[in-house]
Design a protein around this motif. Structure first.
Motif, PDB file in Angstrom:
ATOM      1  N   TYR A   1     -34.837   5.465  10.730  1.00  0.00           N
ATOM      2  CA  TYR A   1     -33.515   6.055  10.907  1.00  0.00           C
ATOM      3  C   TYR A   1     -32.548   5.006  11.453  1.00  0.00           C
ATOM      4  O   TYR A   1     -32.937   4.108  12.190  1.00  0.00           O
TER       5      TYR A   1
ATOM      6  N   THR B   1     -30.156   3.483  13.909  1.00  0.00           N
ATOM      7  CA  THR B   1     -30.036   3.681  15.353  1.00  0.00           C
ATOM      8  C   THR B   1     -29.019   2.732  15.970  1.00  0.00           C
ATOM      9  O   THR B   1     -28.645   1.718  15.390  1.00  0.00           O
TER      10      THR B   1
ATOM     11  N   ALA C   1     -28.781   7.685  15.304  1.00  0.00           N
ATOM     12  CA  ALA C   1     -29.567   8.148  16.437  1.00  0.00           C
ATOM     13  C   ALA C   1     -29.282   7.185  17.585  1.00  0.00           C
ATOM     14  O   ALA C   1     -29.286   5.965  17.399  1.00  0.00           O
TER      15      ALA C   1
ATOM     16  N   PRO D   1     -34.206  16.549  16.129  1.00  0.00           N
ATOM     17  CA  PRO D   1     -35.371  15.697  16.396  1.00  0.00           C
ATOM     18  C   PRO D   1     -36.687  16.434  16.109  1.00  0.00           C
ATOM     19  O   PRO D   1     -36.797  17.645  16.316  1.00  0.00           O
TER      20      PRO D   1
ATOM     21  N   LEU E   1     -34.786   8.716  22.275  1.00  0.00           N
ATOM     22  CA  LEU E   1     -33.621   9.346  21.663  1.00  0.00           C
ATOM     23  C   LEU E   1     -32.828  10.099  22.731  1.00  0.00           C
ATOM     24  O   LEU E   1     -33.367  10.947  23.429  1.00  0.00           O
TER      25      LEU E   1
ATOM     26  N   ILE F   1     -38.463   8.128  12.741  1.00  0.00           N
ATOM     27  CA  ILE F   1     -37.495   7.541  13.669  1.00  0.00           C
ATOM     28  C   ILE F   1     -37.353   6.035  13.458  1.00  0.00           C
ATOM     29  O   ILE F   1     -36.261   5.493  13.574  1.00  0.00           O
TER      30      ILE F   1
END
Length: 160
Positions: free
Chosen positions: A9, A11, A40, A133, A48, A6
């Motif tokens: 990623y 975002t 995300a 996820p 998230l 995460i």
């Protein structure tokens, strides 16, 4: 093994505008090696809450144009309806919308870190999503598996 962590990623925050999100999406797609096609969406605490895709942005433009065509007395989309999606004032109007109003909310669809690749593929196919996820033992999001990541595994397995 195949998830994108995460923290790596691309975002965006729920309260960001679509204009800001588009800048992030463009950067995520064309810079670096990741090539993320989805953002995300995180809340103010870093949790998230959704995903923002090109498709969700286009659907927002479509909904805006359709709503305005109904106000004009039309009920069926015409060629001019679709053309109006790309008028500058329509795009500017949607660019000011908040990400939370356009994103696809995270549903109760997820996998755990120890979920097999076969099960991940099944969950993605069953739920018709392109990214999912990944939760740790404390049910915190630690990463995201994309359908493209599964294709990479298949490609590697086939020795391509």
């Amino acid at each position: 093994d195949i998830m994108v962590p995460i923290h790596a990623y691309a975002t965006v925050k729920e309260n960001d505008t679509l204009k800001t999100a588009l800048l992030h999406l463009h950067r995520a797609l064309y810079t670096g090696s990741a090539g993320h096609r989805t953002l995300a969406v995180l809340d103010e605490y870093g949790n998230l809450t959704g995903f923002l895709t090109v498709r969700s942005i286009l659907k927002s433009l479509e909904a805006l144009a359709y709503k305005e065509s109904l106000q004009g007395g039309r009920h069926l989309p015409s060629v001019s309806f679709w053309a109006r999606l790309f008028l500058k004032n329509k795009i500017e109007k949607i660019a000011g919308a908040k990400v939370r109003d356009v994103m696809r909310p995270v549903e109760k669809i997820f996998v755990h870190e120890d979920t097999s690749l076969t099960e991940v593929a099944r969950v993605i196919l069953l739920n018709r999503v392109n990214h999912i996820p990944v939760l740790d033992k404390e049910h915190r999001v630690v990463g995201i598996v994309r359908s493209i990541d599964l294709l990479d595994v298949i490609d590697e397995f086939l020795g391509s």
